[in-house]
Structure formats: structure tokens, C-alpha cells
Design a protein around this motif. Structure first.
Motif, mmCIF file in Angstrom:
data_model
loop_
_atom_site.group_PDB
_atom_site.id
_atom_site.type_symbol
_atom_site.label_atom_id
_atom_site.label_comp_id
_atom_site.label_asym_id
_atom_site.label_seq_id
_atom_site.Cartn_x
_atom_site.Cartn_y
_atom_site.Cartn_z
ATOM 1 N N ILE A 92 0.836 -1.201 0.000
ATOM 2 C CA ILE A 92 0.000 0.000 0.000
ATOM 3 C C ILE A 92 0.873 1.255 0.000
ATOM 4 C CG2 ILE A 92 -1.586 1.373 1.426
ATOM 5 C CD1 ILE A 92 -2.779 -1.349 2.328
ATOM 6 N N LEU A 93 1.960 1.223 0.742
ATOM 7 C CA LEU A 93 2.833 2.396 0.808
ATOM 8 C C LEU A 93 3.572 2.633 -0.502
ATOM 9 C CD1 LEU A 93 4.271 2.076 4.413
ATOM 10 C CD2 LEU A 93 2.384 3.516 3.605
ATOM 11 N N THR A 94 3.878 1.582 -1.236
ATOM 12 C CA THR A 94 4.553 1.770 -2.522
ATOM 13 C C THR A 94 3.568 2.008 -3.659
ATOM 14 O OG1 THR A 94 4.664 -0.621 -2.906
ATOM 15 C CG2 THR A 94 6.581 0.418 -1.853
ATOM 16 N N HIS A 95 2.295 1.745 -3.419
ATOM 17 C CA HIS A 95 1.245 1.940 -4.428
ATOM 18 C C HIS A 95 0.032 2.627 -3.776
ATOM 19 C CE1 HIS A 95 3.816 -1.148 -6.129
ATOM 20 N NE2 HIS A 95 3.354 -0.785 -7.306
ATOM 21 N N PRO A 96 0.229 3.853 -3.282
ATOM 22 C CA PRO A 96 -0.853 4.494 -2.523
ATOM 23 C C PRO A 96 -2.112 4.769 -3.339
ATOM 24 C CG PRO A 96 0.917 6.065 -2.948
ATOM 25 C CD PRO A 96 1.416 4.711 -3.361
ATOM 26 N N TYR A 107 -5.774 4.320 6.693
ATOM 27 C CA TYR A 107 -4.399 3.914 6.976
ATOM 28 C C TYR A 107 -3.409 4.878 6.320
ATOM 29 C CZ TYR A 107 -0.156 1.049 6.831
ATOM 30 O OH TYR A 107 1.136 0.593 6.938
ATOM 31 N N LEU A 108 -3.631 5.208 5.055
ATOM 32 C CA LEU A 108 -2.719 6.108 4.347
ATOM 33 C C LEU A 108 -2.755 7.521 4.928
ATOM 34 C CD1 LEU A 108 -3.233 4.775 0.737
ATOM 35 C CD2 LEU A 108 -1.111 4.712 2.066
ATOM 36 N N ARG A 109 -3.921 7.983 5.331
ATOM 37 C CA ARG A 109 -4.001 9.308 5.963
ATOM 38 C C ARG A 109 -3.251 9.308 7.300
ATOM 39 N NH1 ARG A 109 -6.857 12.706 3.078
ATOM 40 N NH2 ARG A 109 -8.471 11.911 1.702
ATOM 41 N N HIS A 110 -3.356 8.221 8.024
ATOM 42 C CA HIS A 110 -2.625 8.093 9.287
ATOM 43 C C HIS A 110 -1.113 8.163 9.027
ATOM 44 C CE1 HIS A 110 -1.437 6.578 13.231
ATOM 45 N NE2 HIS A 110 -0.691 5.688 12.604
ATOM 46 N N ILE A 111 -0.646 7.428 8.049
ATOM 47 C CA ILE A 111 0.783 7.422 7.710
ATOM 48 C C ILE A 111 1.219 8.817 7.265
ATOM 49 C CG2 ILE A 111 2.511 6.509 6.097
ATOM 50 C CD1 ILE A 111 1.638 4.497 8.261
ATOM 51 N N ALA A 112 0.398 9.484 6.465
ATOM 52 C CA ALA A 112 0.748 10.821 5.961
ATOM 53 C C ALA A 112 0.916 11.824 7.096
ATOM 54 C CB ALA A 112 -0.316 11.308 4.982
ATOM 55 N N GLY A 113 0.251 11.592 8.212
ATOM 56 C CA GLY A 113 0.341 12.504 9.347
ATOM 57 C C GLY A 113 1.534 12.263 10.254
ATOM 58 N N ARG A 114 2.316 11.254 9.969
ATOM 59 C CA ARG A 114 3.472 10.943 10.817
ATOM 60 C C ARG A 114 4.636 11.880 10.521
ATOM 61 N NH1 ARG A 114 4.498 4.661 10.446
ATOM 62 N NH2 ARG A 114 6.241 5.288 11.740
ATOM 63 N N ARG A 123 5.863 13.357 -0.407
ATOM 64 C CA ARG A 123 5.303 14.084 -1.556
ATOM 65 C C ARG A 123 4.411 13.170 -2.399
ATOM 66 N NH1 ARG A 123 10.345 16.467 -1.469
ATOM 67 N NH2 ARG A 123 11.180 15.050 -3.043
ATOM 68 N N ARG A 124 4.872 11.959 -2.653
ATOM 69 C CA ARG A 124 4.075 11.034 -3.466
ATOM 70 C C ARG A 124 2.773 10.670 -2.753
ATOM 71 N NH1 ARG A 124 4.936 4.921 -5.507
ATOM 72 N NH2 ARG A 124 3.048 4.894 -6.755
ATOM 73 N N LEU A 125 2.870 10.391 -1.472
ATOM 74 C CA LEU A 125 1.676 10.041 -0.710
ATOM 75 C C LEU A 125 0.706 11.216 -0.664
ATOM 76 C CD1 LEU A 125 -0.019 8.189 1.012
ATOM 77 C CD2 LEU A 125 1.461 8.733 2.968
ATOM 78 N N GLN A 126 1.218 12.404 -0.426
ATOM 79 C CA GLN A 126 0.343 13.577 -0.362
ATOM 80 C C GLN A 126 -0.291 13.856 -1.722
ATOM 81 O OE1 GLN A 126 -0.475 15.039 2.670
ATOM 82 N NE2 GLN A 126 -2.116 15.685 1.302
ATOM 83 N N ALA A 127 0.452 13.662 -2.802
ATOM 84 C CA ALA A 127 -0.109 13.850 -4.147
ATOM 85 C C ALA A 127 -1.247 12.857 -4.396
ATOM 86 C CB ALA A 127 0.979 13.696 -5.205
ATOM 87 N N ALA A 128 -1.061 11.620 -3.959
ATOM 88 C CA ALA A 128 -2.120 10.612 -4.118
ATOM 89 C C ALA A 128 -3.353 10.999 -3.308
ATOM 90 C CB ALA A 128 -1.602 9.238 -3.696
ATOM 91 N N LEU A 129 -3.145 11.457 -2.084
ATOM 92 C CA LEU A 129 -4.275 11.874 -1.242
ATOM 93 C C LEU A 129 -4.977 13.105 -1.820
ATOM 94 C CD1 LEU A 129 -2.657 11.300 2.251
ATOM 95 C CD2 LEU A 129 -4.612 10.044 1.305
ATOM 96 N N ASP A 130 -4.202 14.057 -2.325
ATOM 97 C CA ASP A 130 -4.799 15.254 -2.931
ATOM 98 C C ASP A 130 -5.639 14.891 -4.154
ATOM 99 O OD1 ASP A 130 -3.568 16.776 -0.978
ATOM 100 O OD2 ASP A 130 -1.970 17.519 -2.311
ATOM 101 N N ALA A 131 -5.116 14.000 -4.997
ATOM 102 C CA ALA A 131 -5.862 13.567 -6.182
ATOM 103 C C ALA A 131 -7.134 12.827 -5.765
ATOM 104 C CB ALA A 131 -4.988 12.681 -7.065
#
Length: 138
Positions: A92-96, A107-114, A123-131
Motif C-alpha cells: 500500500i505504501l509503494t502503491h498508494p 491507513y494512508l491518511r494516518h501514515i501521511a500525518g506521521r 510528496r508522493r503520498l500527499q499527491a495521491a491523497l490530494d488527487a
């Protein structure tokens, strides 16, 4: 804050991938062959048994429309087109983007807040969440 649990749905069969089972990240050739996939993270049964195929026709040429393996590695069959496998959390972390589609948003939002995460990963995780947020608000 406790890490949220997730139940990841297989991109092919849509069944929940058992929590203690590995997950398989599939490449763009899988997407071409199975356009109704939701995401690219598969369960072991689908990735290794139920949806197998070869890359070559009877004349030993790639089938029409074939998309080669991205890293230039062996390009023989469906197993050649598994990008990565491992724990569901790791995949999941390599393919958010797929993680979001398949049930791991919290789970991904939790990780992004760490704090203290690698800047490129963040940056990649935040871009995925923004999209995801932009698409969800439409």
C-alpha cells in the motif's frame, strides 16, 4: 493515535485479501488485459493462479498490444508482470493510489500525518491523497 486497520479488496476478484496474506502489485500489462480491475493490488490466488497468461503467441512473438515489463527484466508470463509483492502495508505504501481505491484510505491518511518520513515518499503520498480528495469532491 492507534494505526487504523484496513481490509484491502483484491483488484481482480474484489474479495478481501486475508490480513496475514501477502499482496501483489500488478503492472500496466495486467491493467491492459483486465481493464475492469479496481486498483493494481491483487490477492495471491488471483496473481499466482486464477488469472495467469503468457506473453507470447504461437509464433513466439508478443501478443498484440503487449506492454513490456517496465524494468526490462524477463517478459514471459503473468508472473513477469508482478511489480512487487510483500506485506499489504508495504505494498500500500509503494502503491498508494491503489491503496486508496482498494480500502486503505484511513491507513494512508494516518501514515501521511506521521513525522520524520522520507520527503520523496511524503510528496508522493500527499499527491495521491490530494488527487483522491479532488476526485471525491466531484
Amino acid at each position: 493515535m492507534t494505526r487504523p486497520r484496513f481490509l484491502l479488496a483484491c483488484c481482480l476478484c474484489r474479495r478481501t485479501i486475508p490480513p496475514d496474506s501477502d499482496a501483489y502489485a500488478l503492472d500496466r500489462e495486467w491493467v491492459r488485459r483486465f481493464p475492469l480491475m479496481v486498483g493494481t493490488i491483487a490477492c495471491p490466488a488471483c496473481a499466482l493462479h486464477d488469472f495467469t497468461w503468457g506473453c507470447h503467441n504461437r509464433e513466439d512473438q508478443f501478443v498484440e498490444g503487449h506492454l513490456p515489463v517496465a524494468d526490462g527484466g524477463p517478459d514471459i508470463d503473468s508472473w513477469s508482470h508482478i511489480e512487487k509483492y510483500g506485506s499489504q502495508g508495504g505494498i500500500i505504501l509503494t502503491h498508494p493510489e491503489s491503496g486508496l481505491l482498494q480500502g486503505a484510505e484511513d491507513y494512508l491518511r494516518h501514515i501521511a500525518g506521521r513525522q520524520g518520513l522520507d520527503a520523496t515518499f511524503t510528496r508522493r503520498l500527499q499527491a495521491a491523497l490530494d488527487a483522491w480528495d479532488a476526485h471525491s469532491s466531484v
